[in-house]
Design an enzyme around this catalytic site. Structure first.
Site, PDB file in Angstrom:
ATOM      1  N   ARG A 122     -59.002 -15.848  -8.999  1.00  0.00           N
ATOM      2  CA  ARG A 122     -58.323 -17.244  -8.458  1.00  0.00           C
ATOM      3  C   ARG A 122     -56.663 -16.739  -8.901  1.00  0.00           C
ATOM      4  NH1 ARG A 122     -62.039 -18.547 -12.611  1.00  0.00           N
ATOM      5  NH2 ARG A 122     -63.471 -19.577 -11.427  1.00  0.00           N
ATOM      6  N   GLU A 238     -46.924 -28.889   5.541  1.00  0.00           N
ATOM      7  CA  GLU A 238     -47.296 -29.207   6.785  1.00  0.00           C
ATOM      8  C   GLU A 238     -47.962 -30.440   6.615  1.00  0.00           C
ATOM      9  OE1 GLU A 238     -48.518 -26.538   9.685  1.00  0.00           O
ATOM     10  OE2 GLU A 238     -49.267 -28.476  10.881  1.00  0.00           O
ATOM     11  N   ASN A 246     -45.219 -26.193  15.262  1.00  0.00           N
ATOM     12  CA  ASN A 246     -46.131 -26.312  16.774  1.00  0.00           C
ATOM     13  C   ASN A 246     -45.452 -25.958  17.525  1.00  0.00           C
ATOM     14  OD1 ASN A 246     -48.586 -25.511  15.859  1.00  0.00           O
ATOM     15  ND2 ASN A 246     -48.812 -27.273  14.319  1.00  0.00           N
ATOM     16  N   HIS A 253     -52.725 -23.722  22.725  1.00  0.00           N
ATOM     17  CA  HIS A 253     -53.677 -23.285  21.997  1.00  0.00           C
ATOM     18  C   HIS A 253     -54.728 -23.092  22.588  1.00  0.00           C
ATOM     19  CE1 HIS A 253     -51.967 -23.806  17.567  1.00  0.00           C
ATOM     20  NE2 HIS A 253     -52.113 -22.456  17.670  1.00  0.00           N
ATOM     21  N   HIS A 265     -51.868 -14.955  22.215  1.00  0.00           N
ATOM     22  CA  HIS A 265     -50.960 -16.018  21.860  1.00  0.00           C
ATOM     23  C   HIS A 265     -49.720 -16.548  22.513  1.00  0.00           C
ATOM     24  CE1 HIS A 265     -50.459 -19.091  18.830  1.00  0.00           C
ATOM     25  NE2 HIS A 265     -49.261 -18.418  18.815  1.00  0.00           N
TER      26      HIS A 265
END
Ligand SMILES: NC(=O)c1ccc[n+]([C@@H]2O[C@H](COP(=O)([O-])OP(=O)(O)OC[C@H]3O[C@@H](n4cnc5c(N)ncnc54)[C@H](O)[C@@H]3O)[C@@H](O)[C@H]2O)c1
Ligand SMILES: [Zn+2]
Length: 365
Positions: A122, A238, A246, A253, A265
């Site tokens: 956890r 976000e 972005n 993308h 990328h």
């Protein structure tokens, strides 16, 4: 050495430190040992880091509880199967909640190690030790972790902030030239969204950056971390502002998908930054030749600034409609007001752009 603190409300410590320097690797294990006394340390890395000698530098004669070496390194390994294998390797070492994960590598290792740490028992702490231009500027800092599915990139993940980050610019010396250069596009992105003075610094020092001059790389790392940390501190999960990170990524993308991941990328984001610049021009947001300056910087980095001929533009246009920022199939873009400042409309950082403008720009790229 430089230390930058990042405040993250809602996490146990509320803050973590990014240490930036050269030749840091050898002292990290003992420093983490002091910060987490009596904890076991588990290393996650990939085979390129072993080959390059960085694992040896990090571990030295220290005893670690265990390690998992991702093989092969790179995006193809970034999936649930690898994360399961990592978690089971940790279990086989009989580790408990008193474990700290060390993630040594690029964004692929960092994203998977952070994800594994966030679900092991956890949640156990992770220390990020990024070794690529992308991870040092971007992925090791924002607390996002995750893996790809067979359908989409970064499909599954968590927010799991690191307990600490060590940026050793000396580790970049062994990175392949194409990876090195394309990762620098994220630094260009940071200058554009937040810091005009940083843009000018990069313009002046780009040759030294390309020569991997360590003093300049430390300055660049510090500036990257400050830009990203400031954004992340204001919007850790976000909701709105973080979208500025972005910039260039909407078209980026789509090109990345349409290229079948043939292009790296950063190369796709370079094309995306030019596309965003042309949209800004089409929307009348530009009064000077800033796009020329930006394109010039991307070219000096050896990045593409036009759509490669083998990319299907119709497919790119279709993919834009399913971008995560799109609402009702209308693509939304982060745009610049000027170098160093993002344009907002009604408090939103991602704004709607009409289909005709987008298709005109993509068609002309
Ligand atoms: N979490 C985030 O916020 C965030 C942000 C940006 C990118 N990312 C993710 O990061 C990944 C891309 O990161 P990346 O470019 O670092 O990729 P990567 O981890 O695949 O590293 C690129 C290649 O370089 C090798 N390598 C790494 N460091 C090296 C070194 N110092 N010397 C020699 N070889 C080395 C790796 O083995 C790999 O083959 C993507 O999966 C992307 O989704 C995440
Ligand atoms: Zn990116």
């Amino acid at each position: 050495m430089k230390i930058i603190e990042v405040k993250v409300p809602g996490t146990a410590a509320g803050v973590y430190a990014i240490q930036i320097g050269s030749g840091l690797l050898g002292s990290i294990v003992s420093e983490v040992g002091r910060a987490f006394p009596r904890y076991s340390q588990f290393l996650i890395t990939d085979s390129a880091l072993v080959r390059a000698g960085h694992v040896e530098k990090l571990v030295g004669s220290n005893s670690m509880a265990g390690r998992y070496v991702v093989e092969p390194g790179g995006e193809a390994s970034k999936n649930m199967a690898t994360v399961t294998a990592i978690l089971e390797a940790m279990e086989a070492c009989r580790l408990g909640r008193d474990t700290v994960v060390l993630a040594l590598g690029g964004g692929v290792v960092g994203d998977m190690a952070g994800f594994a740490a966030s679900v092991f028992k956890r949640g156990v702490p992770v220390v990020q030790i990024p070794t690529t231009t992308i991870s040092q500027a971007d992925s090791a800092i924002g607390g996002k972790t995750g893996v790809d599915s067979s359908v989409s990139k970064n499909a599954f993940g968590t927010f799991w902030y690191p307990a600490g980050v060590y940026v050793d610019v000396a580790a970049l010396a062994t990175l392949d030239e194409r990876q090195y250069r394309s990762g620098l596009v994220e630094s260009v992105k940071h200058t554009l969204i937040a810091d005009a003075e940083y843009f000018e610094y990069l313009e002046r020092n780009l040759d030294k950056v390309l020569a991997r001059d360590e003093a300049v790389l430390m300055e660049v790392a510090g500036r990257n971390c400050r830009v990203k940390a400031k954004v992340v501190e204001k919007d850790p999960t976000e909701k709105n502002l973080r979208r500025v990170l972005n910039y260039g990524h909407t078209v980026g993308h789509a090109v990345e998908s349409a290229s079948g991941f043939e292009l790296l990328h950063g190369e796709c984001v370079a094309i995306g930054i030019v596309a965003a610049g042309k949209i800004e021009e089409a929307m009348g947001l530009v009064k000077d030749d800033r796009l020329g300056r930006i394109e010039n910087m991307l070219k000096r980095l050896g990045q593409p600034t036009q759509m490669p001929a083998n990319i299907d533009k119709v497919r790119v246009f279709e993919l834009l409609k399913s971008d995560k920022k799109a609402i009702g199939q209308v693509a939304r873009f982060v745009l610049l007001e000027r170098i160093g400042r993002v344009h907002t409309s009604k408090g939103e950082y991602a704004v709607e752009v009409g289909e005709a403008v987008v298709s005109g720009v993509i068609g002309g790229l």
